[in-house]
Structure formats: structure tokens, C-alpha cells
Design an enzyme around this catalytic site. Structure first.
Site, PDB file in Angstrom:
ATOM      1  N   THR A  39       0.681  -1.187  -0.024  1.00 51.13           N
ATOM      2  CA  THR A  39      -0.020  -0.098  -0.218  1.00 51.13           C
ATOM      3  C   THR A  39       0.983   1.169  -0.147  1.00 51.13           C
ATOM      4  O   THR A  39       0.392   2.316  -0.390  1.00 51.13           O
ATOM      5  CB  THR A  39      -0.914   0.247   1.162  1.00 51.13           C
ATOM      6  OG1 THR A  39       0.064  -0.263   2.368  1.00 51.13           O
ATOM      7  CG2 THR A  39      -1.978  -0.933   1.294  1.00 51.13           C
ATOM      8  N   GLY A 125      16.726 -11.407   2.962  1.00 52.16           N
ATOM      9  CA  GLY A 125      15.842 -12.283   2.124  1.00 52.16           C
ATOM     10  C   GLY A 125      14.587 -12.607   2.848  1.00 52.16           C
ATOM     11  O   GLY A 125      13.860 -13.595   2.177  1.00 52.16           O
ATOM     12  N   ALA A 126      14.497 -12.410   4.059  1.00 47.81           N
ATOM     13  CA  ALA A 126      13.344 -12.853   4.770  1.00 47.81           C
ATOM     14  C   ALA A 126      12.227 -11.702   4.921  1.00 47.81           C
ATOM     15  O   ALA A 126      11.312 -12.253   5.695  1.00 47.81           O
ATOM     16  CB  ALA A 126      13.929 -13.055   6.483  1.00 47.81           C
ATOM     17  N   GLY A 127      12.249 -10.837   4.047  1.00 46.07           N
ATOM     18  CA  GLY A 127      11.102  -9.962   4.061  1.00 46.07           C
ATOM     19  C   GLY A 127      11.155  -9.209   5.467  1.00 46.07           C
ATOM     20  O   GLY A 127      10.305  -8.336   5.769  1.00 46.07           O
ATOM     21  N   ASP A 175       9.859   0.850   4.498  1.00 47.98           N
ATOM     22  CA  ASP A 175      10.916   0.267   5.228  1.00 47.98           C
ATOM     23  C   ASP A 175      11.791   1.190   5.741  1.00 47.98           C
ATOM     24  O   ASP A 175      12.263   0.917   6.861  1.00 47.98           O
ATOM     25  CB  ASP A 175      11.513  -0.798   4.183  1.00 47.98           C
ATOM     26  CG  ASP A 175      10.430  -2.035   3.752  1.00 47.98           C
ATOM     27  OD1 ASP A 175       9.602  -1.804   4.285  1.00 47.98           O
ATOM     28  OD2 ASP A 175      11.011  -2.322   2.787  1.00 47.98           O
ATOM     29  N   TYR A 225       7.753  -7.174  -8.330  1.00 50.70           N
ATOM     30  CA  TYR A 225       7.392  -6.002  -7.450  1.00 50.70           C
ATOM     31  C   TYR A 225       7.412  -4.782  -8.224  1.00 50.70           C
ATOM     32  O   TYR A 225       6.107  -4.054  -8.219  1.00 50.70           O
ATOM     33  CB  TYR A 225       8.638  -5.734  -6.504  1.00 50.70           C
ATOM     34  CG  TYR A 225       8.491  -4.629  -5.423  1.00 50.70           C
ATOM     35  CD1 TYR A 225       7.844  -5.019  -4.339  1.00 50.70           C
ATOM     36  CD2 TYR A 225       8.627  -3.182  -5.990  1.00 50.70           C
ATOM     37  CE1 TYR A 225       7.531  -3.860  -3.396  1.00 50.70           C
ATOM     38  CE2 TYR A 225       8.482  -2.192  -4.860  1.00 50.70           C
ATOM     39  CZ  TYR A 225       7.687  -2.376  -3.700  1.00 50.70           C
ATOM     40  OH  TYR A 225       7.482  -1.560  -2.820  1.00 50.70           O
TER      41      TYR A 225
END
Ligand code: GLA
Length: 388
Positions: A39, A125-127, A175, A225
Site C-alpha cells: 500500500t 531475503g526474509a522480508g 521500510d 515488485y
């Protein structure tokens, strides 16, 4: 279960850090997002917080005008570069570094030679956004080292631009915002259009946030993405034919989309529908959190996963498996994939007394299904990046 926020260096690393004699030491955290996925770049709402897993930066100036080095203690690998000759073609992790130094220069600040050691206990790479921790940590560390007088928001924005312009992921702002602006024991309710935000106390006892890492990271994540972002923009363009005031999906009411369903390519319709519903879920989740209604909050998390799985199509079989598995247990109020998707972690809202037992059950089932080891850790809301 892995230990929380224990940065344990080996004796060799401790010696390396001791000899280095850092002028600035800084902690830069990763993040979780409770709800509000994909979002942010639609100008919508998100609910992230930094967590107690981070990258530590040790920085000092060297005598050179332009020569720099950044060493990863985890990989014992060093990137040496010249500030006057930015290399945009190196391995991915080096492009984050080039991105940050170049974006700082674009803002008229001058840097000179520096050396940096970094050590991470953030799985990649684990978000959970090791990339934002890297960008924001380096930017904040250089800000301190060279007294660049960048505001926290400038650090957030230049780090996001580093990712756009030098890594090629057209990420939103969530992020970086979480990595810099978070406060211990709080979550951020962020409006990604105005950047207005509220720090909301996060007292969920006897529940806890448990992250289960699928330990898969499908290669689609960057390309898809950008495709999703583009699909949302296509949806906005189409909607502007009837609603010229719409600037982003955040401005669209569900009825407006419904009224033109037949004018849409079904894929674009689904993408838009997901984003509009997810924004509504974030707002409902914020109200639920205010009244400490964690059951409703958990249901909204499941709703978010369903949308990400079926309408936005950024989940994967490993994430779907873990989300479905969690539904077998009443002690888990909600679960969903977290972050960009195509791998990484699920975030679970789980009764704290059930955490250890559930990890054992999920590990066994996940291994039987995929032959992959699951890793698990509890995430505690933590402060954004800071000098230590
Ligand atoms: C990645 C991006 C964020 C956000 C999430 C999905 O983590 O960096 O900006 O779009 O995916 O919510």
C-alpha cells in the site's frame, strides 16, 4: 528459537572491531509490518515498526579524500571504492552503498574517505528489510561521521532513492521510514501520502509476534515488485477517465472501482481491488488496536494474506502453507505473509504460551512438506536507528 537482538561477535571479529577504533558506532534495525502490504507506493496506509534485529555499523574517517572501504564481518568480504568514480555495476550489496553515497552527494553534502565495518543479525531475503537497515544505517552513520546535518526524514528519503536509482527496486517508503523513525514498544501508523504518522503503544500481552522464515526467496521478487507497481499505476490511469481527482489508489472508494469493473482487465482490477481493501483493513486494524481487540486484528491479518495470495498474487506455496497451518490453532489469532512477497516470513499473532510448541509443530510440518528447515524468532518493536 533464535535469541533476540543478541549481537554476538566471534573473538576474531571482536579483535577486528577493537583494532578498527571506530569514531561512530550505530545500530540500524530491520522492520516488521503488522498490516498494510503493497500500500505504501499507492500512497496508502501501513503499520510497521523497527525490530530488535539489526545491522551494527562501525565507521571512521581515513586520510584519503576519496578512497573508502566497507567490510561485512558476516561474509568477511570488503568493498573498496572511490567516491569520485561511483561503480553502479557491482554485486547487489555494493550498489546499496554506492546508492547512499551518491544520493548524499546529490543533496550537496560532501564526503571524504571513510572505512566501515558492519555486522548483521538480520536474516537477508526474509522480508524484514535488511536492505533498508543497510541504506539507512550507512546514511545515518555518515551523517554523524561527517556532520552532514541531514534530518531523519532526509535520511529516509535518500535511502529510498538509493534503492530506486542504484538497485532498481521501485520500493515505497515504509521500510526506510520504519528503520529510522520507530520507537521501542510502539508501532507506527503511517500515511504514506502526507507522511503524517502516529506512534501507537503496542501492548499485546499475552500475545506475541512470531516470525516464521520460510527460508525461500524466489527470484521473482524484484521484477514482480516493479510489475505490481506498474499495474497499480495502470489502474489509476484508467480510473482517472471517470475520476480525474484520483492521484493514487489511496484516493479510490471501493464503489468507484466496482462501477467500472467491466472496463478493467481482470488482473488490473484484482490488483486495484486488493490495494483498496488493504487500505481499509489497515484503518480497521488501527481501530481494533486502540480498543485492544486482537481477535479482530488477527482476522484482518488473515484477510490481508488472502488478498495478497489471490488478488495481488505475491505469495508463494511456502507462505500459503504456513498461513493455512496456523489456522488449525486457536492460540493464533492472525497470520499473513509479510513484506514484498515470493518468500521471506509470515508474521503470526500468537499466544505467548503456545510459541515454543507451535514452532516445533510448524517446523515439522514445513520440513515434511518442503524438505526445508524453518527458522523462527519473536520480534519485539524497537527503536529506529541510533548511535550506540
Ligand atoms: C518491500 C518494499 C516496501 C513495501 C513492501 C510491501 O518491503 O520495500 O516499500 O512496498 O515491500 O508492502
Amino acid at each position: 528459537m533464535q535469541n533476540n537482538n543478541i549481537i554476538s561477535h566471534s573473538p576474531e571479529q571482536l579483535a577486528q572491531i577493537g583494532n578498527f577504533k571506530a569514531e561512530v558506532t550505530l545500530n540500524s534495525p530491520g522492520r516488521v509490518n503488522l498490516i498494510g502490504e503493497h500500500t505504501d507506493y499507492n500512497n496508502g496506509f501501513v503499520m510497521p515498526t523497527a525490530i530488535d534485529k539489526s545491522i551494527i555499523f562501525y565507521l571512521k574517517k581515513n586520510k584519503s579524500q576519496t578512497q573508502c572501504s566497507v567490510t561485512s564481518l558476516n561474509f568477511q568480504s570488503t568493498y573498496e571504492f572511490d567516491l569520485s568514480k561511483p561503480d553502479e555495476t557491482g554485486e547487489e550489496w555494493t550498489r546499496y552503498i554506492t546508492g547512499v553515497t551518491e544520493e548524499i552527494k546529490k543533496r550537496g553534502r560532501s564526503l571524504s574517505g571513510f572505512d566501515c565495518l558492519m555486522f548483521s543479525n538480520l536474516p537477508m531475503g526474509a522480508g524484514i528489510s535488511s536492505s533498508a537497515a543497510l541504506e539507512c544505517g550507512l546514511a545515518a552513520g555518515l551523517n554523524e561521521l561527517f556532520d552532514l546535518k541531514l534530518t531523519p526524514l532526509e535520511i529516509v528519503e535518500l535511502s529510498q532513492k538509493a534503492e530506486h536509482n542504484y538497485v532498481g527496486t521501485m520500493c515505497g517508503i515504509m521500510d526506510q521510514f520504519a528503520s529510522v523513525m520507530s520507537k521501542e514498544n510502539h508501532v507506527i501508523q503511517l500515511d504514506c501520502e502526507s507522511l503524517d504518522y502516529k506512534l501507537v503503544p503496542f501492548n499485546i500481552e499475552p500475545y506475541a509476534l512470531l516470525l516464521l522464515n520460510t527460508n525461500v526467496s524466489h527470484s521473482l521478487s524484484t521484477s514482480e515488485y516493479n510489475v505490481r507497481r506498474n499495474e497499480c499505476e495502470q489502474g489509476v490511469k484508467l480510473l482517472q477517465n471517470w475520476y480525474p481527482e484520483v492521484k493514487a489508489l489511496r484516493d479510490v472508494e471501493p464503489e468507484q472501482l466496482e462501477a467500472h469493473k467491466n472496463d478493467f482487465d481482470p488482473v488490473i482490477y484484482n490488483r486495484c481491488s486488493y490495494v483498496i481493501e488493504e487500505n481499509q483493513r489497515v484503518n480497521e486494524a488501527a481501530k481494533a488496536l486502540e480498543r485492544n481487540d486482537l481477535e479482530t486484528f488477527g482476522k484482518l491479518m488473515y484477510g490481508s494474506h488472502e488478498g495478497l495470495q489471490h488478488k495481488y498474487e505475491v505469495s508463494c506455496k511456502e507462505l500459503d502453507f504456513l498461513t493455512d497451518f496456523s489456522r488449525n490453532y486457536d492460540a493464533i489469532l492472525g497470520c499473513r505473509m509479510m513484506g514484498g512477497g515470493f518468500g521471506g516470513c509470515t508474521i503470526n499473532l500468537i499466544h505467548q504460551d503456545f510459541v515454543e510448541a507451535y514452532i516445533a509443530l510448524a517446523k515439522k510440518a514445513y520440513y515434511e512438506a518442503f524438505n526445508i528447515n524453518l527458522t523462527a524468532f519473536k520480534a519485539m518493536p524497537a527503536d529506529g536507528g541510533k548511535v550506540i
